[in-house]
Design a protein around this motif. Structure first.
Motif, PDB file in Angstrom:
ATOM      1  N   LEU A  27      43.461  29.499  44.517  1.00 42.14           N
ATOM      2  CA  LEU A  27      42.651  28.707  43.685  1.00 42.14           C
ATOM      3  C   LEU A  27      41.304  27.998  44.862  1.00 42.14           C
ATOM      4  CD1 LEU A  27      46.147  27.004  42.830  1.00 42.14           C
ATOM      5  CD2 LEU A  27      44.721  29.054  41.287  1.00 42.14           C
ATOM      6  N   LYS A  28      41.786  27.743  45.820  1.00 43.38           N
ATOM      7  CA  LYS A  28      40.828  27.125  46.948  1.00 43.38           C
ATOM      8  C   LYS A  28      39.626  28.403  47.079  1.00 43.38           C
ATOM      9  CE  LYS A  28      43.293  24.032  49.861  1.00 43.38           C
ATOM     10  NZ  LYS A  28      43.452  23.774  51.173  1.00 43.38           N
ATOM     11  N   PHE A  29      39.596  29.744  46.415  1.00 41.47           N
ATOM     12  CA  PHE A  29      38.522  30.234  46.385  1.00 41.47           C
ATOM     13  C   PHE A  29      38.120  30.207  44.913  1.00 41.47           C
ATOM     14  CE2 PHE A  29      40.873  33.374  49.869  1.00 41.47           C
ATOM     15  CZ  PHE A  29      40.120  32.551  50.834  1.00 41.47           C
ATOM     16  N   GLY A  30      38.439  29.515  44.260  1.00 37.20           N
ATOM     17  CA  GLY A  30      37.237  30.139  42.633  1.00 37.20           C
ATOM     18  C   GLY A  30      38.331  30.981  41.681  1.00 37.20           C
ATOM     19  N   PHE A  31      38.922  31.405  42.387  1.00 34.94           N
ATOM     20  CA  PHE A  31      40.566  31.682  41.362  1.00 34.94           C
ATOM     21  C   PHE A  31      40.644  30.866  40.175  1.00 34.94           C
ATOM     22  CE2 PHE A  31      39.765  35.102  43.930  1.00 34.94           C
ATOM     23  CZ  PHE A  31      40.164  36.401  44.015  1.00 34.94           C
TER      24      PHE A  31
ATOM     25  N   VAL B 136      43.820  39.235  52.611  1.00 33.39           N
ATOM     26  CA  VAL B 136      42.413  37.952  52.151  1.00 33.39           C
ATOM     27  C   VAL B 136      41.820  38.951  52.724  1.00 33.39           C
ATOM     28  CG1 VAL B 136      41.994  36.138  52.495  1.00 33.39           C
ATOM     29  CG2 VAL B 136      44.249  36.133  51.775  1.00 33.39           C
ATOM     30  N   HIS B 137      41.973  39.058  54.151  1.00 37.77           N
ATOM     31  CA  HIS B 137      40.686  39.541  54.275  1.00 37.77           C
ATOM     32  C   HIS B 137      39.895  40.854  53.560  1.00 37.77           C
ATOM     33  CE1 HIS B 137      43.512  43.153  55.941  1.00 37.77           C
ATOM     34  NE2 HIS B 137      42.417  43.382  56.510  1.00 37.77           N
ATOM     35  N   GLN B 138      40.827  41.443  53.144  1.00 38.50           N
ATOM     36  CA  GLN B 138      40.282  42.738  52.028  1.00 38.50           C
ATOM     37  C   GLN B 138      39.020  41.829  51.267  1.00 38.50           C
ATOM     38  OE1 GLN B 138      43.981  44.506  51.653  1.00 38.50           O
ATOM     39  NE2 GLN B 138      42.760  46.495  51.981  1.00 38.50           N
ATOM     40  N   LEU B 139      39.621  41.235  50.943  1.00 34.80           N
ATOM     41  CA  LEU B 139      39.230  40.220  49.100  1.00 34.80           C
ATOM     42  C   LEU B 139      37.697  39.538  50.278  1.00 34.80           C
ATOM     43  CD1 LEU B 139      38.118  39.005  47.004  1.00 34.80           C
ATOM     44  CD2 LEU B 139      40.814  37.564  47.954  1.00 34.80           C
ATOM     45  N   GLN B 140      38.068  39.010  51.493  1.00 32.03           N
ATOM     46  CA  GLN B 140      36.660  38.784  51.496  1.00 32.03           C
ATOM     47  C   GLN B 140      35.435  39.686  52.399  1.00 32.03           C
ATOM     48  OE1 GLN B 140      39.069  36.924  55.081  1.00 32.03           O
ATOM     49  NE2 GLN B 140      38.003  34.456  54.681  1.00 32.03           N
ATOM     50  N   ASN B 141      36.497  40.954  52.809  1.00 31.12           N
ATOM     51  CA  ASN B 141      34.864  41.901  52.666  1.00 31.12           C
ATOM     52  C   ASN B 141      34.766  42.552  51.659  1.00 31.12           C
ATOM     53  OD1 ASN B 141      35.771  41.928  55.800  1.00 31.12           O
ATOM     54  ND2 ASN B 141      37.087  43.728  55.522  1.00 31.12           N
ATOM     55  N   LEU B 142      34.821  42.592  50.478  1.00 34.28           N
ATOM     56  CA  LEU B 142      34.739  42.800  49.380  1.00 34.28           C
ATOM     57  C   LEU B 142      33.011  42.055  48.867  1.00 34.28           C
ATOM     58  CD1 LEU B 142      34.581  45.002  46.439  1.00 34.28           C
ATOM     59  CD2 LEU B 142      36.607  42.267  46.602  1.00 34.28           C
ATOM     60  N   ILE B 143      34.197  40.587  48.345  1.00 33.19           N
ATOM     61  CA  ILE B 143      33.302  39.839  48.609  1.00 33.19           C
ATOM     62  C   ILE B 143      31.473  39.390  49.013  1.00 33.19           C
ATOM     63  CG2 ILE B 143      32.641  37.159  48.592  1.00 33.19           C
ATOM     64  CD1 ILE B 143      34.329  38.501  45.934  1.00 33.19           C
ATOM     65  N   PHE B 144      32.011  40.042  50.614  1.00 34.91           N
ATOM     66  CA  PHE B 144      30.495  39.268  51.595  1.00 34.91           C
ATOM     67  C   PHE B 144      29.483  40.890  51.619  1.00 34.91           C
ATOM     68  CE2 PHE B 144      28.177  40.803  55.366  1.00 34.91           C
ATOM     69  CZ  PHE B 144      27.561  39.650  55.962  1.00 34.91           C
ATOM     70  N   ALA B 145      30.331  41.954  50.885  1.00 38.53           N
ATOM     71  CA  ALA B 145      29.588  43.284  50.453  1.00 38.53           C
ATOM     72  C   ALA B 145      28.925  43.059  49.607  1.00 38.53           C
ATOM     73  CB  ALA B 145      30.158  44.553  50.812  1.00 38.53           C
TER      74      ALA B 145
ATOM     75  N   THR C 177      27.699  40.500  47.545  1.00 36.28           N
ATOM     76  CA  THR C 177      27.217  38.851  48.038  1.00 36.28           C
ATOM     77  C   THR C 177      26.261  39.444  48.251  1.00 36.28           C
ATOM     78  OG1 THR C 177      28.688  37.797  48.149  1.00 36.28           O
ATOM     79  CG2 THR C 177      29.246  38.390  46.207  1.00 36.28           C
ATOM     80  N   GLY C 178      26.818  38.842  49.800  1.00 34.89           N
ATOM     81  CA  GLY C 178      26.217  39.241  50.973  1.00 34.89           C
ATOM     82  C   GLY C 178      26.617  37.168  51.482  1.00 34.89           C
ATOM     83  N   ASN C 179      27.313  36.578  50.730  1.00 39.60           N
ATOM     84  CA  ASN C 179      27.974  35.791  51.057  1.00 39.60           C
ATOM     85  C   ASN C 179      29.553  35.517  51.705  1.00 39.60           C
ATOM     86  OD1 ASN C 179      26.104  34.404  49.754  1.00 39.60           O
ATOM     87  ND2 ASN C 179      26.860  34.423  47.918  1.00 39.60           N
ATOM     88  N   GLU C 180      30.047  34.666  52.307  1.00 33.29           N
ATOM     89  CA  GLU C 180      31.215  35.009  53.219  1.00 33.29           C
ATOM     90  C   GLU C 180      31.830  34.094  51.778  1.00 33.29           C
ATOM     91  OE1 GLU C 180      32.454  35.538  56.209  1.00 33.29           O
ATOM     92  OE2 GLU C 180      30.429  36.280  56.694  1.00 33.29           O
ATOM     93  N   LEU C 181      33.229  34.442  51.525  1.00 30.98           N
ATOM     94  CA  LEU C 181      33.913  33.944  50.558  1.00 30.98           C
ATOM     95  C   LEU C 181      34.700  32.685  51.811  1.00 30.98           C
ATOM     96  CD1 LEU C 181      35.366  33.309  48.452  1.00 30.98           C
ATOM     97  CD2 LEU C 181      37.343  35.607  48.926  1.00 30.98           C
ATOM     98  N   THR C 182      34.845  31.484  51.661  1.00 28.41           N
ATOM     99  CA  THR C 182      35.075  30.157  52.701  1.00 28.41           C
ATOM    100  C   THR C 182      36.314  28.991  52.119  1.00 28.41           C
ATOM    101  OG1 THR C 182      33.143  29.458  53.067  1.00 28.41           O
ATOM    102  CG2 THR C 182      33.784  30.845  54.917  1.00 28.41           C
ATOM    103  N   MET C 183      36.759  28.456  52.393  1.00 23.81           N
ATOM    104  CA  MET C 183      38.182  27.850  51.290  1.00 23.81           C
ATOM    105  C   MET C 183      37.162  27.049  52.143  1.00 23.81           C
ATOM    106  SD  MET C 183      41.689  28.494  51.781  1.00 23.81           S
ATOM    107  CE  MET C 183      41.646  28.754  53.708  1.00 23.81           C
TER     108      MET C 183
END
Length: 69
Positions: free
Chosen positions: A5-9, A52-61, A63-69
């Motif tokens: 939810l914090k990530f925007g889902f 979660v780290h897989q999701l963060q890696n995917l978003i970064f790959a 978009t080039g942006n970090e997925l943060t809370m």
């Protein structure tokens, strides 16, 4: 659940799932227990992920942006 939810889902109670739509035309959909998948124009792409780290890696790959809370 809190992190998603914090990530925007968005949470959909009707089928107990979470979805994140992006401006790039892809979405991430899934359930906490069974994992998440990436969809592009309604086609599933890639492997199911559960951490979660897989999701963060995917978003970064993608978009080039970090997925943060």
């Amino acid at each position: 659940e809190e992190w998603l939810l914090k990530f925007g889902f968005d949470y959909y109670k009707s089928n107990n799932s979470y979805q994140l739509d992006t401006k790039l035309g892809f979405s991430i959909w899934g359930r906490i227990i069974s994992g998440f998948n990436v969809y592009y124009e309604s086609d599933e792409i890639g492997e199911t992920f559960k951490y979660v780290h897989q999701l963060q890696n995917l978003i970064f790959a993608l978009t080039g942006n970090e997925l943060t809370m």
